[in-house]
Design a protein around this motif. Sequence first.
Motif, mmCIF file in Angstrom:
data_model
loop_
_atom_site.group_PDB
_atom_site.id
_atom_site.type_symbol
_atom_site.label_atom_id
_atom_site.label_comp_id
_atom_site.label_asym_id
_atom_site.label_seq_id
_atom_site.Cartn_x
_atom_site.Cartn_y
_atom_site.Cartn_z
ATOM 1 N N TRP A 30 0.939 -1.181 -0.019
ATOM 2 C CA TRP A 30 0.010 0.202 0.477
ATOM 3 C C TRP A 30 0.854 1.480 -0.115
ATOM 4 O O TRP A 30 1.826 1.373 0.412
ATOM 5 C CB TRP A 30 -1.026 0.210 0.891
ATOM 6 N N ASP A 31 0.698 2.036 -0.431
ATOM 7 C CA ASP A 31 1.096 3.372 -0.488
ATOM 8 C C ASP A 31 1.400 4.461 1.275
ATOM 9 O O ASP A 31 -0.304 3.839 1.683
ATOM 10 C CB ASP A 31 0.458 3.981 -1.366
ATOM 11 N N ASN A 64 0.631 5.256 -7.927
ATOM 12 C CA ASN A 64 -0.662 6.332 -8.133
ATOM 13 C C ASN A 64 -2.178 5.613 -8.058
ATOM 14 O O ASN A 64 -3.122 6.415 -8.077
ATOM 15 C CB ASN A 64 -0.554 6.179 -10.144
ATOM 16 N N GLU A 65 -2.197 4.205 -8.008
ATOM 17 C CA GLU A 65 -3.749 3.414 -7.082
ATOM 18 C C GLU A 65 -3.433 3.192 -5.825
ATOM 19 O O GLU A 65 -4.921 3.285 -5.764
ATOM 20 C CB GLU A 65 -3.324 2.639 -8.449
ATOM 21 N N GLY A 66 -2.755 3.628 -4.752
ATOM 22 C CA GLY A 66 -2.432 3.892 -3.716
ATOM 23 C C GLY A 66 -2.071 1.707 -3.491
ATOM 24 O O GLY A 66 -1.847 1.774 -1.604
ATOM 25 N N HIS A 67 -1.652 1.235 -4.012
ATOM 26 C CA HIS A 67 -1.554 -0.569 -3.817
ATOM 27 C C HIS A 67 -1.319 -0.819 -5.244
ATOM 28 O O HIS A 67 -1.526 -0.555 -5.955
ATOM 29 C CB HIS A 67 -2.876 -0.859 -3.136
ATOM 30 N N ALA A 68 -0.318 -2.507 -5.036
ATOM 31 C CA ALA A 68 -0.491 -3.455 -5.995
ATOM 32 C C ALA A 68 0.051 -4.532 -5.673
ATOM 33 O O ALA A 68 0.256 -4.583 -4.208
ATOM 34 C CB ALA A 68 1.232 -2.935 -6.415
ATOM 35 N N VAL A 69 -0.106 -5.292 -6.510
ATOM 36 C CA VAL A 69 -0.080 -6.864 -5.709
ATOM 37 C C VAL A 69 0.920 -7.009 -6.892
ATOM 38 O O VAL A 69 1.233 -7.213 -7.481
ATOM 39 C CB VAL A 69 -1.786 -7.371 -6.618
ATOM 40 N N VAL A 70 1.883 -7.457 -5.689
ATOM 41 C CA VAL A 70 3.723 -7.817 -5.772
ATOM 42 C C VAL A 70 3.928 -9.417 -6.140
ATOM 43 O O VAL A 70 4.339 -9.569 -6.138
ATOM 44 C CB VAL A 70 4.158 -6.729 -4.445
ATOM 45 N N THR A 93 -0.520 -6.205 3.182
ATOM 46 C CA THR A 93 -1.292 -6.485 4.153
ATOM 47 C C THR A 93 -1.221 -8.446 2.874
ATOM 48 O O THR A 93 -1.006 -8.533 1.927
ATOM 49 C CB THR A 93 -2.520 -6.091 4.004
ATOM 50 N N VAL A 94 -1.804 -9.647 3.189
ATOM 51 C CA VAL A 94 -2.300 -10.524 2.312
ATOM 52 C C VAL A 94 -3.793 -10.622 2.583
ATOM 53 O O VAL A 94 -4.897 -10.265 3.701
ATOM 54 C CB VAL A 94 -2.069 -11.909 3.839
ATOM 55 N N ARG A 95 -4.337 -11.136 1.177
ATOM 56 C CA ARG A 95 -5.779 -11.247 1.164
ATOM 57 C C ARG A 95 -5.592 -12.496 -0.059
ATOM 58 O O ARG A 95 -4.982 -12.668 -0.638
ATOM 59 C CB ARG A 95 -5.947 -10.024 0.653
ATOM 60 N N GLN A 96 -6.514 -12.742 0.230
ATOM 61 C CA GLN A 96 -7.302 -13.490 -0.946
ATOM 62 C C GLN A 96 -7.293 -12.862 -2.072
ATOM 63 O O GLN A 96 -8.063 -12.478 -2.106
ATOM 64 C CB GLN A 96 -8.568 -14.851 -0.602
#
Length: 99
Positions: A30-31, A64-70, A93-96
Amino acid sequence: MSALATPSIEREAELRETPHPDRPWQTVVWDDPVNLMSYVTHVFREYFGLPHAEAERLMLAVHNEGHAVVSVGAREQMELHAQAMHDYGLWATVRQEPQ
């Protein structure tokens, strides 16, 4: 005197997301207002071993989008990645994976 409203247990259970074993997990960065963009790119290159262009693309998504899946994979591995991001000072963070 009015009675206090109590939430329905069934309603609360509906609101919680239950994990689906067939869907992978994601580490999301997250940003934040603290880390420089160049530092975030450096972390992605150093930890994940990404080429500069990919690390920069992910950093720009964070910015730019506030977050990225890395990263995407098994929950335990994603939790390790999130902890590593915390160790670097990034918010993760972790999410499904969404359906």
